[in-house]
Motif scaffolding. Structure first.
Motif, mmCIF file in Angstrom:
data_model
loop_
_atom_site.group_PDB
_atom_site.id
_atom_site.type_symbol
_atom_site.label_atom_id
_atom_site.label_comp_id
_atom_site.label_asym_id
_atom_site.label_seq_id
_atom_site.Cartn_x
_atom_site.Cartn_y
_atom_site.Cartn_z
ATOM 1 N N ARG A 1 31.631 -12.279 -44.006
ATOM 2 C CA ARG A 1 31.335 -11.703 -42.813
ATOM 3 C C ARG A 1 31.174 -10.334 -42.768
ATOM 4 O O ARG A 1 31.677 -9.478 -43.785
ATOM 5 N N GLY B 1 30.876 -17.670 -41.128
ATOM 6 C CA GLY B 1 31.773 -16.561 -41.228
ATOM 7 C C GLY B 1 31.371 -15.394 -40.149
ATOM 8 O O GLY B 1 32.363 -14.934 -39.225
ATOM 9 N N ALA B 2 30.048 -15.531 -40.015
ATOM 10 C CA ALA B 2 29.617 -14.227 -39.084
ATOM 11 C C ALA B 2 29.906 -14.756 -37.621
ATOM 12 O O ALA B 2 30.250 -14.133 -36.621
ATOM 13 N N GLN C 1 33.561 -14.258 -36.882
ATOM 14 C CA GLN C 1 34.161 -12.902 -36.655
ATOM 15 C C GLN C 1 33.644 -12.309 -35.176
ATOM 16 O O GLN C 1 34.338 -11.820 -34.466
ATOM 17 N N SER C 2 32.539 -12.840 -34.814
ATOM 18 C CA SER C 2 31.917 -12.448 -33.533
ATOM 19 C C SER C 2 32.652 -13.138 -32.388
ATOM 20 O O SER C 2 33.059 -12.293 -31.634
ATOM 21 N N ASN D 1 20.886 -12.810 -38.650
ATOM 22 C CA ASN D 1 21.810 -13.039 -39.738
ATOM 23 C C ASN D 1 21.311 -13.952 -40.976
ATOM 24 O O ASN D 1 21.347 -13.791 -42.299
#
Length: 257
Positions: free
Chosen positions: A154, A246-247, A250-251, A225
């Motif tokens: 991320r 993972g992104a 995190q968001s 992404n």
């Protein structure tokens, strides 16, 4: 005293632009140039920039030859950079007064060519200046150390806090992507062997956009992404899927702050 080149893209930002620019000009480290590219705004942003440039010679605005998005605007500014360091700030965010000074000291002490910091979040309708900002509990914490592998999981770097050493890395441009071009730049720097160091002190303020805007609609970033992982980084399908997960995590985590 090192010169810092500050890169700022602008598009229809007249409502917040003045505070963003003044947060740069009020830095305790005053040896800087503010390289601004206006991406064909229609709300008077360029007129405001010209007035700010008349008031302070460090403000260096330029109009893009054609509308090309934030990545192209940043690259046009990067091509004009003369500084020892390059830092980034969007036209609706702000730096706290000691941000540049503290980050240069941190970068020099740790011999880190790419650094970033923790940052505060503020409401979209905040109307004050950076010098008036009262620290709150809404802090996105910087990780102490990030390498390429961790960044693939991320994006740990808030673009409004990023700074790279141009004397070490040279001028690094962003890939021509509609979104996530900043993330792609950090990955390209780390892919070449440079890790990033995070300063835990929150030294910038991010404006949390209103619900429904493109910037707050996290789903709109999924395909960008995915394009980054598959096309720019050449990840396999399983690795790209893990990175995308993972992104997303995190968001969601940052949106709660």
């Amino acid at each position: 005293m090192p010169l810092v080149s500050v890169v700022m893209p602008v598009y229809n930002s007249a409502a917040t632009l003045g505070a963003a620019v003044r947060s740069v000009l009020s830095q305790t480290h005053s040896d800087l140039e503010l390289l601004i590219t206006d991406d064909k705004s229609s709300d008077g942003s360029m007129d405001l920039l010209m007035e700010l440039a008349r008031q302070d010679e460090r403000v260096l605005p330029e109009s893009a030859p054609e509308q090309g998005g934030a990545g192209r605007a940043r690259n046009l500014a990067l091509e004009r950079a003369r500084g020892d360091y390059v830092a980034f700030l969007d036209s609706d965010d702000m730096w706290l007064p000691e941000k540049t000074e503290r980050q240069i000291e941190f970068a020099a002490a740790g011999s880190a060519p790419l650094t970033f910091t923790s940052y505060f979040k503020m409401d979209a309708d905040y109307e004050g200046e950076s010098i008036d900002f009262i620290p709150n509990g809404r802090v996105v914490r910087a990780r102490e150390h990030v390498d390429y592998r961790a960044m693939l999981v991320r994006d740990h770097i808030g673009a409004l806090t990023a700074m790279y050493d141009r004397t070490v890395l040279g001028t690094r441009l962003m890939p021509e992507m509609r979104k996530r071009q900043d993330y792609a730049l950090w990955l390209s720097i780390m892919r070449d062997g440079a890790d990033a160091r995070g300063l835990p002190e929150p030294l910038a303020v991010y404006r949390a956009h209103q619900a429904g805007s493109l910037s707050s609609n996290k789903l709109s970033l999924v395909r960008y992404n995915w394009e980054l992982y598959r096309e720019h980084e050449g990840l396999s399908l399983p690795r790209a899927t893990r990175a995308l997960a993972g992104a997303a995590w995190q968001s969601m985590r940052n949106s709660r702050i």
